[in-house]
Design an enzyme around this catalytic site. Structure first.
Site, PDB file in Angstrom:
ATOM      1  N   SER A 134     -33.041   4.875   5.098  1.00  0.00           N
ATOM      2  CA  SER A 134     -32.540   5.926   4.213  1.00  0.00           C
ATOM      3  C   SER A 134     -31.798   5.373   3.010  1.00  0.00           C
ATOM      4  O   SER A 134     -31.745   6.007   1.964  1.00  0.00           O
ATOM      5  CB  SER A 134     -31.620   6.862   4.994  1.00  0.00           C
ATOM      6  OG  SER A 134     -30.524   6.143   5.518  1.00  0.00           O
ATOM      7  N   ASP A 287     -23.241  -0.361  14.377  1.00  0.00           N
ATOM      8  CA  ASP A 287     -24.575   0.241  14.352  1.00  0.00           C
ATOM      9  C   ASP A 287     -25.601  -0.689  15.006  1.00  0.00           C
ATOM     10  O   ASP A 287     -26.581  -1.094  14.370  1.00  0.00           O
ATOM     11  CB  ASP A 287     -24.973   0.527  12.902  1.00  0.00           C
ATOM     12  CG  ASP A 287     -26.171   1.463  12.797  1.00  0.00           C
ATOM     13  OD1 ASP A 287     -26.436   2.190  13.769  1.00  0.00           O
ATOM     14  OD2 ASP A 287     -26.838   1.455  11.741  1.00  0.00           O
TER      15      ASP A 287
END
Length: 560
Positions: A134, A287
């Site tokens: 993204s 993450d």
């Protein structure tokens, strides 16, 4: 603009009503269709039947709304206090992926950022991106000096898009915050600001490069963890050039098998590295999804993508150790106090009704034995408490929960029988037993002694679990323990041990013999005495000789 500045963003967009109006229409369309679907389910009694469908629809809506909302979905996937369980399960699957943007635009960004054309920097570069997400996409290339590299290029116009969406989110938070029954502990606009700050850190590739080097420095002595090198002359805020990692994703079980890699060993490396980040360094990768972790042919695990990192202070690290031990020992009184220290409960919260609730929910999640523990089970069970009691999830711990749940989910994909506690608790037990810092030694004493009495069962439990860690050797730990006992710092402990051995007016030889039976298969008496003598010789010969009769008595007790 290098960092998130809500006031500057507000000044810029305040009078750009046309730009904002079109984006508001897009958001209302996608979110409106979702809300209308929920309302129709309620009107027609379809709620139960359409639950899975609506959860999938929510994930698709956030993906269609673009990078900012994808990141919102990822953040919400760690908030059981804000999102119901069926939505949580689907949001954890949210893929941080979008179609790639044209390579011509990517190459134009490289030239504008680095002041040289790609042909002047790289001897070759892939015509198409090898990965697209993204926020950016990655190309594979080679420098003229021969190094193979990954070139990460940020999406065009990303910063203005994020600023616009964050402005609208903050505006909505200011108006809606007072009407939503959310247990946040503070103003909803502060949540948006925290999110914006982290998002701006993630899109600053220079910051990501610094994070990678700091992470590499922490693990410089760990031969099981690999971090790619950063090639700084070819980096900017929007372009990052780093060492190419030639490995396979941890979810690629076929490639793991072809390379003769042991999934259980990779799980152990990943979980141990995650615990070291949280409990030793305080600087952690927030993450660790499958796309950011690779298995190398030599058995190492490689981390990539250091945009989303966070830092814990020393007190938080120590309290986390406390919480893990208190949870395993089912000491819910102290666990409740840990939640206050960590910010899950406010200091004025009455813990009276909460402690039995913790025991009911978390005690059941633990199961009959430690090996039954499953972190996802605990988070699911804990979410039940969010609506009944004044718990909240601090933003920092939302990242920690995300990291732990993601790692456990990845491990379960490799081994469905994996239990994170089989690696986590031996690690914590080993750190406490080794006690390399005064704070950890104090916490070990708090675990082993309650109201001045030695908790024999807890000591047995810790030893048994620590032995499950292949990196734990009891003898060096015993040597450190003896040296500590003989030190001035250990004077109080010596007195407590003597009292523990003779409490209730009897000699606790039975408990000592149980401990000995626990460890006798792994060690020999001669090795124990050798370690003991080595510890004693660090003191004066006279003091050591005074303690020799005690060692002789110990030999007699253990042989009896």
């Amino acid at each position: 603009m290098g960092t998130y500045d809500a006031a500057a963003i507000a000044r810029y967009f305040r009078w750009r009503l046309g730009t904002l109006a079109w984006r508001v229409l897009q958001i209302l369309w996608w979110l409106g269709t979702f809300v209308l679907g929920l309302q129709m389910d309620q009107w027609f009694g379809w709620e139960e039947k359409n639950r899975p469908r609506r959860a999938i629809q929510l994930r698709q809506v956030l993906t269609n709304l673009g990078p900012t909302f994808i990141k919102v979905g990822q953040a919400l996937s760690t908030r059981p206090d804000l999102v119901r369980q069926d939505f949580l399960d689907e949001l954890t699957k949210l893929q941080d992926q979008l179609p790639p943007f044209p390579t011509a635009k990517a190459m134009a960004i490289v030239e504008a950022e680095l002041n040289y054309s790609p042909e002047e920097i790289f001897s070759n570069l892939s015509a198409l991106p090898v990965a697209a997400a993204s926020l950016g996409q990655v190309y594979r290339g080679r420098l003229f000096t021969g190094e193979e590299v990954a070139v990460k290029v940020q999406r065009p116009y990303l910063r203005p898009v994020l600023c616009r969406d964050l402005y609208l989110m903050r505006w909505a938070a200011r108006w809606l915050g007072n009407f939503l029954p959310l247990n946040l502990g503070h103003d909803l606009t502060l949540i948006v600001d925290e999110f914006g700050t982290k998002l701006f850190e993630e899109i600053d590739y220079l910051n990501e490069g610094r994070n990678a080097e700091r992470f590499a420095a922490n693990f410089k002595d760990d031969p099981t963890v690999k971090v790619p090198a950063i090639y700084w002359p070819y980096c900017s805020q929007r372009v990052l050039t780093l060492e190419w990692i030639d490995g396979c994703k941890l979810t690629d079980t076929v490639s793991l098998k072809e390379d003769n890699l042991d999934p259980d060993r990779l799980i152990e490396i990943g979980v141990t590295a995650g615990l070291r980040q949280l409990l030793e360094f305080g600087f952690f990768h927030a993450d660790p999804h499958p796309g950011n972790l690779f298995a190398l042919a030599d058995g190492r695990m490689a981390y990539i993508d250091f945009g989303m990192m966070d830092q814990l202070d020393q007190l938080t690290k120590e309290t986390l150790v406390d919480a893990v031990v208190h949870l395993i020992n089912q000491d819910f009184d102290n666990l409740g106090r840990d939640f206050v220290k960590l910010g899950f409960l406010t200091p004025e919260t009455d813990l009276g009704p909460i402690i039995p609730a913790l025991q009911r929910v978390l005690g059941g999640a633990l199961g009959a034995k430690v090996s039954d523990f499953n972190f996802k089970t605990v988070t699911d069970q804990f979410s039940e408490l969010m609506y009944e009691y004044p718990f909240r999830v601090p933003a920092k711990f939302a990242l920690i929960i995300r990291s732990l749940v993601t790692q456990e989910g990845l491990a379960l994909s490799l081994n469905p029988d994996f239990k994170i506690i089989n690696v986590a608790y031996p690690y914590v037990a080993r750190r406490l037993l080794v006690g390399e810092t005064p704070a950890l030694r104090q916490r070990l004493l708090e675990v082993l002694f309650q109201d001045g009495q030695l908790q024999w069962q807890r000591l047995e439990n810790m030893l048994a679990i620590a032995q499950g860690d292949t990196g734990f050797d009891l003898l060096p730990t015993a040597g450190m323990g003896i040296r500590y006992l003989m030190s001035e710092e250990g004077m109080h402990l010596r007195q407590m041990i003597v009292l523990a051995l003779t409490e209730d007016d009897r000699l606790h030889t039975q408990e000592v013999q149980r401990l000995w039976s626990l460890v006798k298969d792994d060690i020999t008496l001669d090795r124990v005495l050798g370690v003991a003598w080595g510890a004693l010789t660090s003191y004066s010969l006279e003091r050591a000789e005074q303690l020799v009769p005690v060692v002789g008595d110990l030999r007699q007790v253990l042989r009896s």
